[in-house]
Design a protein around this motif. Structure first.
Motif, short mmCIF file in Angstrom:
data_model
loop_
_atom_site.label_atom_id
_atom_site.label_comp_id
_atom_site.label_asym_id
_atom_site.label_seq_id
_atom_site.Cartn_x
_atom_site.Cartn_y
_atom_site.Cartn_z
N ALA A 2 0.72 -1.08 0.40
CA ALA A 2 -0.19 -0.24 0.08
C ALA A 2 0.65 1.78 0.33
O ALA A 2 1.74 1.47 0.81
CB ALA A 2 -0.59 0.12 1.03
N ARG A 65 -7.21 7.55 -1.78
CA ARG A 65 -7.69 7.30 -1.11
C ARG A 65 -7.14 6.37 0.36
O ARG A 65 -5.99 5.54 -0.16
CB ARG A 65 -8.65 6.29 -1.46
CG ARG A 65 -9.30 7.80 -2.58
CD ARG A 65 -10.29 6.51 -2.93
NE ARG A 65 -10.78 6.82 -4.83
CZ ARG A 65 -10.98 5.55 -5.01
NH1 ARG A 65 -12.34 5.35 -4.82
NH2 ARG A 65 -11.44 6.10 -6.51
N VAL A 66 -7.90 6.49 1.11
CA VAL A 66 -6.84 5.38 2.41
C VAL A 66 -7.98 5.29 3.05
O VAL A 66 -9.16 5.66 2.73
CB VAL A 66 -6.02 6.43 3.47
CG1 VAL A 66 -4.99 6.39 3.07
CG2 VAL A 66 -7.04 7.15 3.99
N ASP A 67 -8.23 3.52 3.54
CA ASP A 67 -9.56 3.24 3.74
C ASP A 67 -9.29 3.11 5.65
O ASP A 67 -8.27 3.80 5.92
CB ASP A 67 -9.57 1.23 3.20
CG ASP A 67 -8.26 0.53 3.94
OD1 ASP A 67 -7.27 1.17 4.90
OD2 ASP A 67 -8.15 -0.64 3.04
N GLN A 68 -10.79 2.01 6.19
CA GLN A 68 -10.10 1.97 7.27
C GLN A 68 -9.10 1.67 7.78
O GLN A 68 -8.28 1.92 9.27
CB GLN A 68 -11.48 2.27 8.36
CG GLN A 68 -11.92 1.62 9.67
CD GLN A 68 -11.81 3.13 9.76
OE1 GLN A 68 -12.67 4.00 9.26
NE2 GLN A 68 -11.67 3.58 11.23
N ARG A 69 -8.45 0.28 7.63
CA ARG A 69 -7.02 0.13 7.79
C ARG A 69 -6.00 0.65 7.81
O ARG A 69 -5.70 1.02 9.02
CB ARG A 69 -6.81 -1.56 7.26
CG ARG A 69 -5.90 -1.85 7.84
CD ARG A 69 -5.38 -3.29 7.42
NE ARG A 69 -4.73 -3.92 7.09
CZ ARG A 69 -3.32 -4.09 6.87
NH1 ARG A 69 -3.24 -3.41 5.91
NH2 ARG A 69 -2.11 -4.70 7.51
N ASP A 70 -6.55 1.70 6.90
CA ASP A 70 -5.08 2.46 7.07
C ASP A 70 -5.17 3.44 7.87
O ASP A 70 -3.64 4.37 8.23
CB ASP A 70 -4.62 3.39 5.20
CG ASP A 70 -4.18 2.37 4.21
OD1 ASP A 70 -3.44 0.65 4.66
OD2 ASP A 70 -5.02 1.92 2.86
N ARG A 71 -6.41 4.32 7.84
CA ARG A 71 -6.47 5.65 8.59
C ARG A 71 -5.57 5.19 10.56
O ARG A 71 -5.42 5.94 10.99
CB ARG A 71 -7.52 5.90 8.99
CG ARG A 71 -7.80 6.62 7.69
CD ARG A 71 -9.01 7.44 8.16
NE ARG A 71 -10.98 6.69 7.47
CZ ARG A 71 -10.65 6.36 6.48
NH1 ARG A 71 -10.28 6.95 5.31
NH2 ARG A 71 -11.97 5.72 5.99
#
Length: 135
Positions: A2, A65-71
């Motif tokens: 990622a 774009r980042v998803d919940q896991r990345d945040r």
């Protein structure tokens, strides 16, 4: 991999290389610490920006774009890394109260920022590689 993991790796490498360069220049060549510190910090910022741009260009589908896991991983890494900023601030305050030379106070703060970046980035990389389970 990622794009956020690549960014963590970039920060980790830039922090280690920048601080290593600073140590070699100040302690190895007996250079003045003020301009050396300013140049290595500035160089690290520029290198980080350039490497982030290169990683974004070379990563297919990296649209920011980042998803919940990345945040969650990002937040976790930042919380882990901030501990060294606090410790460095307390250490610098203690050095100032003890009447230490500016050299030692500045280096304590610089080391705290470097350790914060290294520890926070390492926590992020480990979370990406080994999995992340929020509490």
């Amino acid at each position: 991999m990622a794009i956020e993991e690549k960014r963590a790796w970039i920060l980790l490498v830039v922090a280690i290389c920048g601080y290593g360069t600073y140590l070699v220049l100040v302690f190895g060549l007996a250079a003045s610490y003020v301009p050396t510190m300013l140049w290595t910090i500035g160089g690290g910022i520029v290198a980080g920006i350039v490497l982030h741009i290169v990683a974004s260009v070379l990563t297919p589908g990296a649209d920011g774009r980042v998803d919940q896991r990345d945040r969650e991983i990002g937040r976790f890494g930042e919380h882990v890394g901030q501990s060294f900023v606090v410790l460095g601030g307390v250490g610098a305050l203690g050095l100032a109260l003890a009447g230490a030379a500016h050299f030692w106070i500045a280096n304590a703060i610089y080391l705290a920022f470097v350790l914060s970046a290294v520890l926070g980035s390492t926590a992020k990389v480990v979370a990406y590689r080994r999995g992340f389970q929020p509490w």
